[in-house]
Motif scaffolding. Structure first.
Motif, PDB file in Angstrom:
ATOM      1  N   TYR A 286      51.341  72.147 -53.650  1.00  0.00           N
ATOM      2  CA  TYR A 286      52.389  71.516 -54.453  1.00  0.00           C
ATOM      3  C   TYR A 286      52.190  69.998 -54.482  1.00  0.00           C
ATOM      4  O   TYR A 286      52.299  69.369 -55.547  1.00  0.00           O
ATOM      5  CB  TYR A 286      53.794  71.871 -53.932  1.00  0.00           C
ATOM      6  CG  TYR A 286      54.797  71.289 -54.890  1.00  0.00           C
ATOM      7  CD1 TYR A 286      55.094  71.959 -56.071  1.00  0.00           C
ATOM      8  CD2 TYR A 286      55.303  70.020 -54.705  1.00  0.00           C
ATOM      9  CE1 TYR A 286      55.912  71.389 -57.025  1.00  0.00           C
ATOM     10  CE2 TYR A 286      56.118  69.437 -55.654  1.00  0.00           C
ATOM     11  CZ  TYR A 286      56.423  70.129 -56.804  1.00  0.00           C
ATOM     12  OH  TYR A 286      57.212  69.554 -57.754  1.00  0.00           O
TER      13      TYR A 286
ATOM     14  N   ARG B  65      56.873  60.417 -63.895  1.00  0.00           N
ATOM     15  CA  ARG B  65      57.797  59.961 -62.851  1.00  0.00           C
ATOM     16  C   ARG B  65      58.209  58.500 -63.090  1.00  0.00           C
ATOM     17  O   ARG B  65      59.368  58.140 -62.939  1.00  0.00           O
ATOM     18  CB  ARG B  65      57.138  60.116 -61.477  1.00  0.00           C
ATOM     19  CG  ARG B  65      56.818  61.564 -61.129  1.00  0.00           C
ATOM     20  CD  ARG B  65      56.230  61.692 -59.731  1.00  0.00           C
ATOM     21  NE  ARG B  65      55.776  63.060 -59.475  1.00  0.00           N
ATOM     22  CZ  ARG B  65      56.563  64.101 -59.236  1.00  0.00           C
ATOM     23  NH1 ARG B  65      57.871  63.929 -59.209  1.00  0.00           N
ATOM     24  NH2 ARG B  65      56.073  65.303 -59.022  1.00  0.00           N
TER      25      ARG B  65
ATOM     26  N   GLY C  84      66.352  67.058 -54.099  1.00  0.00           N
ATOM     27  CA  GLY C  84      65.172  67.919 -54.171  1.00  0.00           C
ATOM     28  C   GLY C  84      63.909  67.080 -54.239  1.00  0.00           C
ATOM     29  O   GLY C  84      63.080  67.266 -55.128  1.00  0.00           O
TER      30      GLY C  84
ATOM     31  N   ASP D  22      66.110  67.134 -49.391  1.00  0.00           N
ATOM     32  CA  ASP D  22      65.445  68.407 -49.701  1.00  0.00           C
ATOM     33  C   ASP D  22      65.748  69.391 -48.578  1.00  0.00           C
ATOM     34  O   ASP D  22      66.061  68.998 -47.459  1.00  0.00           O
ATOM     35  CB  ASP D  22      63.933  68.226 -49.845  1.00  0.00           C
ATOM     36  CG  ASP D  22      63.312  69.308 -50.724  1.00  0.00           C
ATOM     37  OD1 ASP D  22      62.954  69.005 -51.884  1.00  0.00           O
ATOM     38  OD2 ASP D  22      63.219  70.473 -50.273  1.00  0.00           O
TER      39      ASP D  22
ATOM     40  N   THR E 124      63.505  71.903 -47.750  1.00  0.00           N
ATOM     41  CA  THR E 124      62.270  72.541 -47.285  1.00  0.00           C
ATOM     42  C   THR E 124      61.542  71.650 -46.284  1.00  0.00           C
ATOM     43  O   THR E 124      60.978  70.604 -46.659  1.00  0.00           O
ATOM     44  CB  THR E 124      61.355  72.853 -48.491  1.00  0.00           C
ATOM     45  OG1 THR E 124      62.080  73.660 -49.412  1.00  0.00           O
ATOM     46  CG2 THR E 124      60.112  73.604 -48.048  1.00  0.00           C
TER      47      THR E 124
ATOM     48  N   LEU F 205      57.833  70.307 -46.836  1.00  0.00           N
ATOM     49  CA  LEU F 205      57.732  69.298 -47.906  1.00  0.00           C
ATOM     50  C   LEU F 205      58.287  67.966 -47.410  1.00  0.00           C
ATOM     51  O   LEU F 205      57.711  66.904 -47.660  1.00  0.00           O
ATOM     52  CB  LEU F 205      58.515  69.755 -49.140  1.00  0.00           C
ATOM     53  CG  LEU F 205      58.044  71.034 -49.848  1.00  0.00           C
ATOM     54  CD1 LEU F 205      58.836  71.234 -51.133  1.00  0.00           C
ATOM     55  CD2 LEU F 205      56.562  70.984 -50.170  1.00  0.00           C
TER      56      LEU F 205
ATOM     57  N   ASP G 163      71.204  70.145 -48.459  1.00  0.00           N
ATOM     58  CA  ASP G 163      71.339  70.985 -49.646  1.00  0.00           C
ATOM     59  C   ASP G 163      71.849  70.111 -50.795  1.00  0.00           C
ATOM     60  O   ASP G 163      72.938  69.528 -50.702  1.00  0.00           O
ATOM     61  CB  ASP G 163      72.322  72.119 -49.343  1.00  0.00           C
ATOM     62  CG  ASP G 163      72.401  73.131 -50.481  1.00  0.00           C
ATOM     63  OD1 ASP G 163      72.004  72.795 -51.619  1.00  0.00           O
ATOM     64  OD2 ASP G 163      72.874  74.237 -50.231  1.00  0.00           O
ATOM     65  N   ALA G 164      71.074  70.049 -51.861  1.00  0.00           N
ATOM     66  CA  ALA G 164      71.442  69.204 -53.002  1.00  0.00           C
ATOM     67  C   ALA G 164      72.746  69.659 -53.655  1.00  0.00           C
ATOM     68  O   ALA G 164      73.382  68.879 -54.360  1.00  0.00           O
ATOM     69  CB  ALA G 164      70.314  69.219 -54.037  1.00  0.00           C
TER      70      ALA G 164
ATOM     71  N   THR H  66      64.084  65.818 -60.221  1.00  0.00           N
ATOM     72  CA  THR H  66      62.943  66.198 -61.056  1.00  0.00           C
ATOM     73  C   THR H  66      62.500  67.613 -60.704  1.00  0.00           C
ATOM     74  O   THR H  66      62.160  67.890 -59.552  1.00  0.00           O
ATOM     75  CB  THR H  66      61.775  65.201 -60.889  1.00  0.00           C
ATOM     76  OG1 THR H  66      61.322  65.198 -59.545  1.00  0.00           O
ATOM     77  CG2 THR H  66      62.185  63.778 -61.251  1.00  0.00           C
ATOM     78  N   PHE H  67      62.526  68.486 -61.681  1.00  0.00           N
ATOM     79  CA  PHE H  67      62.067  69.877 -61.546  1.00  0.00           C
ATOM     80  C   PHE H  67      62.837  70.632 -60.454  1.00  0.00           C
ATOM     81  O   PHE H  67      62.248  71.394 -59.681  1.00  0.00           O
ATOM     82  CB  PHE H  67      60.544  69.912 -61.279  1.00  0.00           C
ATOM     83  CG  PHE H  67      59.749  69.038 -62.208  1.00  0.00           C
ATOM     84  CD1 PHE H  67      59.651  69.365 -63.560  1.00  0.00           C
ATOM     85  CD2 PHE H  67      59.128  67.876 -61.764  1.00  0.00           C
ATOM     86  CE1 PHE H  67      58.932  68.551 -64.443  1.00  0.00           C
ATOM     87  CE2 PHE H  67      58.418  67.064 -62.631  1.00  0.00           C
ATOM     88  CZ  PHE H  67      58.318  67.409 -63.975  1.00  0.00           C
TER      89      PHE H  67
HETATM   90  C1  SAM Z   1      59.565  72.029 -58.031  1.00  0.00           C
HETATM   91  S1  SAM Z   1      59.959  71.196 -56.553  1.00  0.00           S
HETATM   92  C2  SAM Z   1      60.191  69.522 -57.129  1.00  0.00           C
HETATM   93  C3  SAM Z   1      60.022  68.513 -56.041  1.00  0.00           C
HETATM   94  C4  SAM Z   1      60.108  67.051 -56.500  1.00  0.00           C
HETATM   95  N1  SAM Z   1      61.377  66.768 -57.103  1.00  0.00           N
HETATM   96  C5  SAM Z   1      58.984  66.717 -57.439  1.00  0.00           C
HETATM   97  O1  SAM Z   1      59.243  66.344 -58.582  1.00  0.00           O
HETATM   98  O2  SAM Z   1      57.827  66.810 -57.027  1.00  0.00           O
HETATM   99  C6  SAM Z   1      61.609  71.705 -56.270  1.00  0.00           C
HETATM  100  C7  SAM Z   1      62.175  71.115 -55.003  1.00  0.00           C
HETATM  101  O3  SAM Z   1      63.576  71.373 -54.961  1.00  0.00           O
HETATM  102  C8  SAM Z   1      63.914  71.664 -53.622  1.00  0.00           C
HETATM  103  N2  SAM Z   1      65.187  72.374 -53.647  1.00  0.00           N
HETATM  104  C9  SAM Z   1      65.486  73.516 -54.290  1.00  0.00           C
HETATM  105  N3  SAM Z   1      66.775  73.843 -54.109  1.00  0.00           N
HETATM  106  C10 SAM Z   1      67.299  72.854 -53.328  1.00  0.00           C
HETATM  107  C11 SAM Z   1      68.590  72.594 -52.791  1.00  0.00           C
HETATM  108  N4  SAM Z   1      69.615  73.428 -53.013  1.00  0.00           N
HETATM  109  N5  SAM Z   1      68.763  71.499 -52.050  1.00  0.00           N
HETATM  110  C12 SAM Z   1      67.738  70.641 -51.800  1.00  0.00           C
HETATM  111  N6  SAM Z   1      66.501  70.830 -52.289  1.00  0.00           N
HETATM  112  C13 SAM Z   1      66.284  71.915 -53.048  1.00  0.00           C
HETATM  113  C14 SAM Z   1      62.728  72.475 -53.116  1.00  0.00           C
HETATM  114  O4  SAM Z   1      62.672  72.525 -51.720  1.00  0.00           O
HETATM  115  C15 SAM Z   1      61.578  71.701 -53.731  1.00  0.00           C
HETATM  116  O5  SAM Z   1      61.207  70.635 -52.919  1.00  0.00           O
END
Ligand code: SAM
Length: 226
Positions: A15, A28, A47, A71, A73, A76, A98-99, A113-114
């Motif tokens: 990733y 970005r 996130g 985040d 995870t 990450l 938790d977002a 983002t994403f």
């Molecule tokens: C596709 S990745 C994008 C990461 C980063 N924003 C980027 O643009 O590279 C999605 C991210 O959202 C995080 N994520 C998903 N649900 C989340 C939540 N409820 N709270 C915090 N992080 C979350 C995941 O752990 C992951 O790091």
């Protein structure tokens, strides 16, 4: 551990390589520009993943500002923390949280983002994020997400996009990736609906809304002042 955290945790190295590709870096930079941050501001990234946005956010707020990446995870976040330590930034923090339950009460800007495509109720989350930005008396929020393209060149690539979405979905199987390539596949419908719900939620709360697309129409940035 949630399926999202397990999926991204297992694929952290891959990733990070995708997240830091130069064309993605240009997206970005444009997303951070849409936040209109000033030196000294506090900005939150929901996130934040491996921290690929952190350099752009840190540049925008400068040494007197504050950047908080959130985040859920662990692997990450470790990469984000390594990045922060390597750069020697003392005003950039990567916190586990938790977002959808924002661990920060107030910020001048907020970026995601994403991420919204992974949330069960993205409209509710965006409503809470708007509250975080409104708590400072007003700031900007930007949502960056990828959906199928309506651009003439991008449309040709939509089957590949759908396969990429299927491969990157925590709950998908190899069969989903093959089915995503079939004509008329709608496997990206849940993503489209979640991104749509998040954008409607931001549009309902924000003024000075700006929308731009990048990456031959696959990536959209919606920003607004709350
Ligand atoms: C596709 S990745 C994008 C990461 C980063 N924003 C980027 O643009 O590279 C999605 C991210 O959202 C995080 N994520 C998903 N649900 C989340 C939540 N409820 N709270 C915090 N992080 C979350 C995941 O752990 C992951 O790091």
């Amino acid at each position: 551990m949630s399926s999202v955290a397990a999926f991204y945790g297992d694929n952290a190295a891959l990733y990070d390589r995708i997240a830091t590709l130069p064309p993605v870096g240009r997206w970005r930079a444009r997303a951070v520009a849409a936040l209109d941050l000033d030196p000294g501001d506090t900005v939150v990234e929901m996130g934040c993943g491996t921290g690929a946005n952190l350099p752009y956010l840190r540049t925008a707020v400068g040494p007197s500002g504050r950047v908080v990446g959130v985040d859920l995870t662990g692997p990450l976040l470790e990469r984000a923390r390594d990045r922060i330590a390597r750069e020697g930034w003392t005003n950039v923090h990567a916190v586990r949280g938790d977002a959808t339950v924002p661990p920060v009460a107030a910020a001048d800007g907020l970026l995601a983002t994403f991420v919204v495509g992974l949330l069960a109720d993205p409209a509710a989350a965006v409503g809470d994020w708007c509250d975080v930005v409104a708590a400072t008396g007003g700031g900007r929020l930007a949502l960056v997400d990828a959906t199928a393209s309506s651009h003439p060149t991008g449309r040709l690539l939509n089957p590949a996009f759908r396969a990429f979405v299927a491969a990157g979905a925590p709950s998908s199987s190899p069969g989903d990736v093959v089915r995503a390539l079939a004509p008329g596949s709608d496997l990206d419908a849940p993503l489209r609906e979640r991104v749509g719900a998040s954008r409607r939620a931001l549009a309902a709360r924000a003024t000075d809304r700006r929308y731009e697309t990048m990456g031959v129409g696959f990536v959209g940035v919606l920003s607004g002042t709350v």
